[in-house]
Design a protein around this motif. Structure first.
Motif, PDB file in Angstrom:
ATOM      1  N   VAL A   1       0.843  -1.198   0.000  1.00 13.85           N
ATOM      2  CA  VAL A   1       0.000   0.000   0.000  1.00 13.85           C
ATOM      3  C   VAL A   1       0.879   1.250   0.000  1.00 13.85           C
ATOM      4  CG1 VAL A   1      -1.784   1.238   1.297  1.00 13.85           C
ATOM      5  CG2 VAL A   1      -1.785  -1.282   1.254  1.00 13.85           C
TER       6      VAL A   1
ATOM      7  N   THR B   1       0.590  -8.099  11.654  1.00 17.17           N
ATOM      8  CA  THR B   1       1.996  -8.265  12.046  1.00 17.17           C
ATOM      9  C   THR B   1       2.715  -6.925  12.074  1.00 17.17           C
ATOM     10  OG1 THR B   1       2.711  -8.559   9.740  1.00 17.17           O
ATOM     11  CG2 THR B   1       2.186 -10.558  10.983  1.00 17.17           C
ATOM     12  N   GLU B   2       3.694  -6.813  12.964  1.00 11.29           N
ATOM     13  CA  GLU B   2       4.662  -5.720  12.919  1.00 11.29           C
ATOM     14  C   GLU B   2       6.020  -6.390  12.740  1.00 11.29           C
ATOM     15  OE1 GLU B   2       5.209  -3.371  16.492  1.00 11.29           O
ATOM     16  OE2 GLU B   2       5.981  -1.671  15.344  1.00 11.29           O
TER      17      GLU B   2
ATOM     18  N   PRO C   1      11.094  -1.404   8.007  1.00  9.55           N
ATOM     19  CA  PRO C   1      10.118  -1.508   9.100  1.00  9.55           C
ATOM     20  C   PRO C   1       8.722  -1.485   8.480  1.00  9.55           C
ATOM     21  CG  PRO C   1      11.337   0.595   9.165  1.00  9.55           C
ATOM     22  CD  PRO C   1      11.633  -0.048   7.865  1.00  9.55           C
ATOM     23  N   VAL C   2       7.908  -2.446   8.822  1.00 12.33           N
ATOM     24  CA  VAL C   2       6.660  -2.635   8.091  1.00 12.33           C
ATOM     25  C   VAL C   2       5.589  -3.233   9.000  1.00 12.33           C
ATOM     26  CG1 VAL C   2       7.522  -4.880   7.291  1.00 12.33           C
ATOM     27  CG2 VAL C   2       5.720  -3.775   6.005  1.00 12.33           C
ATOM     28  N   MET C   3       4.339  -2.869   8.710  1.00 13.14           N
ATOM     29  CA  MET C   3       3.222  -3.629   9.272  1.00 13.14           C
ATOM     30  C   MET C   3       2.484  -4.277   8.121  1.00 13.14           C
ATOM     31  SD  MET C   3       1.578  -1.486  12.486  1.00 13.14           S
ATOM     32  CE  MET C   3       0.458  -2.835  12.938  1.00 13.14           C
ATOM     33  N   GLY C   4       1.986  -5.481   8.358  1.00 11.31           N
ATOM     34  CA  GLY C   4       1.266  -6.185   7.306  1.00 11.31           C
ATOM     35  C   GLY C   4       0.074  -6.926   7.867  1.00 11.31           C
ATOM     36  N   VAL C   5      -0.971  -6.989   7.055  1.00 12.17           N
ATOM     37  CA  VAL C   5      -2.155  -7.753   7.452  1.00 12.17           C
ATOM     38  C   VAL C   5      -2.366  -8.869   6.418  1.00 12.17           C
ATOM     39  CG1 VAL C   5      -3.681  -6.067   6.306  1.00 12.17           C
ATOM     40  CG2 VAL C   5      -4.626  -7.639   7.998  1.00 12.17           C
TER      41      VAL C   5
ATOM     42  N   ARG D   1      -1.614  -7.268   2.727  1.00 11.47           N
ATOM     43  CA  ARG D   1      -1.348  -5.842   2.528  1.00 11.47           C
ATOM     44  C   ARG D   1      -0.235  -5.417   3.473  1.00 11.47           C
ATOM     45  NH1 ARG D   1      -6.636  -6.494   2.241  1.00 11.47           N
ATOM     46  NH2 ARG D   1      -7.051  -6.058   4.443  1.00 11.47           N
TER      47      ARG D   1
ATOM     48  N   TYR E   1       2.204  -2.257   4.812  1.00  9.87           N
ATOM     49  CA  TYR E   1       2.251  -0.798   4.918  1.00  9.87           C
ATOM     50  C   TYR E   1       3.647  -0.404   5.384  1.00  9.87           C
ATOM     51  CZ  TYR E   1      -2.892  -0.718   4.806  1.00  9.87           C
ATOM     52  OH  TYR E   1      -4.217  -0.859   4.447  1.00  9.87           O
ATOM     53  N   CYS E   2       4.327   0.396   4.569  1.00  4.45           N
ATOM     54  CA  CYS E   2       5.620   0.928   5.009  1.00  4.45           C
ATOM     55  C   CYS E   2       5.893   2.190   4.220  1.00  4.45           C
ATOM     56  CB  CYS E   2       6.736  -0.089   4.823  1.00  4.45           C
ATOM     57  SG  CYS E   2       7.295  -0.252   3.133  1.00  4.45           S
ATOM     58  N   ASP E   3       6.967   2.868   4.574  1.00  9.64           N
ATOM     59  CA  ASP E   3       7.336   4.073   3.852  1.00  9.64           C
ATOM     60  C   ASP E   3       8.038   3.649   2.555  1.00  9.64           C
ATOM     61  OD1 ASP E   3       7.712   6.806   3.354  1.00  9.64           O
ATOM     62  OD2 ASP E   3       9.773   6.646   4.071  1.00  9.64           O
ATOM     63  N   ILE E   4       7.344   3.837   1.425  1.00  6.79           N
ATOM     64  CA  ILE E   4       7.844   3.338   0.139  1.00  6.79           C
ATOM     65  C   ILE E   4       9.194   3.978  -0.219  1.00  6.79           C
ATOM     66  CG2 ILE E   4       7.342   3.108  -2.325  1.00  6.79           C
ATOM     67  CD1 ILE E   4       5.426   1.431  -0.776  1.00  6.79           C
TER      68      ILE E   4
ATOM     69  N   THR F   1      11.575   4.862   1.737  1.00 10.11           N
ATOM     70  CA  THR F   1      12.603   4.146   2.488  1.00 10.11           C
ATOM     71  C   THR F   1      12.956   2.846   1.778  1.00 10.11           C
ATOM     72  OG1 THR F   1      11.740   5.028   4.569  1.00 10.11           O
ATOM     73  CG2 THR F   1      13.155   3.088   4.718  1.00 10.11           C
TER      74      THR F   1
ATOM     75  N   VAL G   1       6.472   5.839  11.760  1.00 11.17           N
ATOM     76  CA  VAL G   1       7.667   5.125  11.289  1.00 11.17           C
ATOM     77  C   VAL G   1       7.894   5.427   9.817  1.00 11.17           C
ATOM     78  CG1 VAL G   1       8.675   2.825  10.987  1.00 11.17           C
ATOM     79  CG2 VAL G   1       7.203   3.299  12.978  1.00 11.17           C
ATOM     80  N   PRO G   2       9.115   5.759   9.357  1.00  8.10           N
ATOM     81  CA  PRO G   2      10.383   5.752  10.087  1.00  8.10           C
ATOM     82  C   PRO G   2      10.813   7.118  10.616  1.00  8.10           C
ATOM     83  CG  PRO G   2      10.810   5.943   7.750  1.00  8.10           C
ATOM     84  CD  PRO G   2       9.311   5.980   7.919  1.00  8.10           C
TER      85      PRO G   2
ATOM     86  N   TYR H   1      -3.492  -4.066  17.192  1.00  9.06           N
ATOM     87  CA  TYR H   1      -3.096  -3.787  15.813  1.00  9.06           C
ATOM     88  C   TYR H   1      -4.309  -3.289  15.042  1.00  9.06           C
ATOM     89  CZ  TYR H   1       0.956  -6.589  17.102  1.00  9.06           C
ATOM     90  OH  TYR H   1       2.082  -7.059  17.728  1.00  9.06           O
TER      91      TYR H   1
ATOM     92  N   GLU I   1      -5.850  -1.632  11.154  1.00  7.48           N
ATOM     93  CA  GLU I   1      -5.717  -1.204   9.758  1.00  7.48           C
ATOM     94  C   GLU I   1      -6.786  -0.141   9.564  1.00  7.48           C
ATOM     95  OE1 GLU I   1      -6.668  -4.065   6.704  1.00  7.48           O
ATOM     96  OE2 GLU I   1      -5.409  -3.036   5.227  1.00  7.48           O
TER      97      GLU I   1
ATOM     98  N   PRO J   1      -4.025   5.732   4.033  1.00  9.46           N
ATOM     99  CA  PRO J   1      -4.155   4.311   4.374  1.00  9.46           C
ATOM    100  C   PRO J   1      -2.990   3.958   5.300  1.00  9.46           C
ATOM    101  CG  PRO J   1      -3.633   4.615   2.017  1.00  9.46           C
ATOM    102  CD  PRO J   1      -3.431   5.927   2.696  1.00  9.46           C
TER     103      PRO J   1
ATOM    104  N   MET K   1      -1.463   1.391   8.817  1.00 11.73           N
ATOM    105  CA  MET K   1      -1.599   0.418   9.892  1.00 11.73           C
ATOM    106  C   MET K   1      -0.911   0.983  11.115  1.00 11.73           C
ATOM    107  SD  MET K   1      -1.206  -3.453   8.314  1.00 11.73           S
ATOM    108  CE  MET K   1      -1.620  -4.250   9.882  1.00 11.73           C
TER     109      MET K   1
ATOM    110  N   TYR L   1       2.332   3.068  10.540  1.00 12.36           N
ATOM    111  CA  TYR L   1       3.118   2.760   9.346  1.00 12.36           C
ATOM    112  C   TYR L   1       2.298   3.156   8.121  1.00 12.36           C
ATOM    113  CZ  TYR L   1       6.138  -0.239  12.233  1.00 12.36           C
ATOM    114  OH  TYR L   1       7.003  -0.721  13.192  1.00 12.36           O
ATOM    115  N   CYS L   2       2.848   4.067   7.331  1.00 11.40           N
ATOM    116  CA  CYS L   2       2.181   4.408   6.067  1.00 11.40           C
ATOM    117  C   CYS L   2       3.235   4.979   5.137  1.00 11.40           C
ATOM    118  CB  CYS L   2       1.045   5.413   6.294  1.00 11.40           C
ATOM    119  SG  CYS L   2       1.590   7.092   6.531  1.00 11.40           S
ATOM    120  N   ASP L   3       2.823   5.225   3.906  1.00 10.64           N
ATOM    121  CA  ASP L   3       3.750   5.810   2.949  1.00 10.64           C
ATOM    122  C   ASP L   3       3.832   7.310   3.220  1.00 10.64           C
ATOM    123  OD1 ASP L   3       5.455   5.957   0.713  1.00 10.64           O
ATOM    124  OD2 ASP L   3       3.776   6.652  -0.505  1.00 10.64           O
ATOM    125  N   ILE L   4       4.971   7.756   3.745  1.00  9.45           N
ATOM    126  CA  ILE L   4       5.113   9.144   4.194  1.00  9.45           C
ATOM    127  C   ILE L   4       4.935  10.123   3.026  1.00  9.45           C
ATOM    128  CG2 ILE L   4       6.655  10.818   5.291  1.00  9.45           C
ATOM    129  CD1 ILE L   4       5.853   8.753   7.286  1.00  9.45           C
TER     130      ILE L   4
END
Lengths: 137, 137
Positions: free
Chosen positions: A37, A80-81, A96-100, A112, A114-117, A119, B37-38, B79, B81, B96, B98, B114-117
């Protein structure tokens, strides 16, 4: 006895760490939906295989460090983290990511992350991956 | 009876939707840790208040749409979403995301989103916020 959703997810992460592309793909439903995402989702095993192959086959080591996880009341949705680490020799990408994950019939049906793309892309470049081939946009 | 961790988190999200800055801050522990994060974490209520005030006080509407959530076996880690929506008149920022919350004594002690900054920053600009004042970097 059927595996719990948590076991399915932990086993799935272990397949990534074994860098076994076909096992990873077959652990997902044929109509799986995988999304980093907000990048558009991949649909089905072929799109997932195309996305993960180069990364999994090139990395010298893959680790999915699960910091914590929880299963929803529906018994099939797992949160998950994590820190996902891809090494290439002495170079490392740490995300560093969270996922469902939504489990169906013992397979990963939805995933899905979720992280900072930015990064992720910056770190992938360090490993010599070209964003756009690994991350569809 | 003490509220469950899930109830604490749902109530906390409701405080955001009420745009009540002091209630949000007081619903967190004095030594709370809040991180997008981050981006480096904020520590304590004063840093949180400084970060959220302009956003909460300027927005014409705030929604935390919780798509799903789960509590870990420890009974205190939740947790989520979500899609967080900040409106300013007819302009909307939809993030969007988590997030993981750790509850202590009925208060939010840790919160990591956690998201896309880049998505967040682009959308905040649409609302007239200057990244760097709202998002420490």
């Amino acid at each position: 006895m059927a595996k719990s959703a948590e076991e399915v997810v932990r086993n799935y992460c272990a397949l990534w760490e074994r860098q076994d592309v076909e096992a990873v793909v077959k652990a997902m439903t044929p109509d799986c939906i995988y999304q980093n995402v907000p990048v558009p989702a991949m649909h089905g095993r072929d799109e997932v295989r195309a996305f993960i192959s180069k990364l999994l086959l090139t990395a010298s080591k893959v680790e999915f460090v699960v910091h914590g996880l929880a299963t929803a009341a529906d018994g099939k949705t797992v949160y998950t983290e994590r820190t996902d680490i891809f090494s290439l020799g002495d170079k490392k990408m740490e995300a560093p990511v969270m996922g469902v994950f939504v489990v169906r019939d013992g397979l990963i049906h939805e995933w899905r992350d979720y992280c900072d793309i930015a990064t992720l892309v910056t770190q992938m470049k360090k490993l010599g991956f070209t964003p756009g081939t690994e991350i569809p946009s």
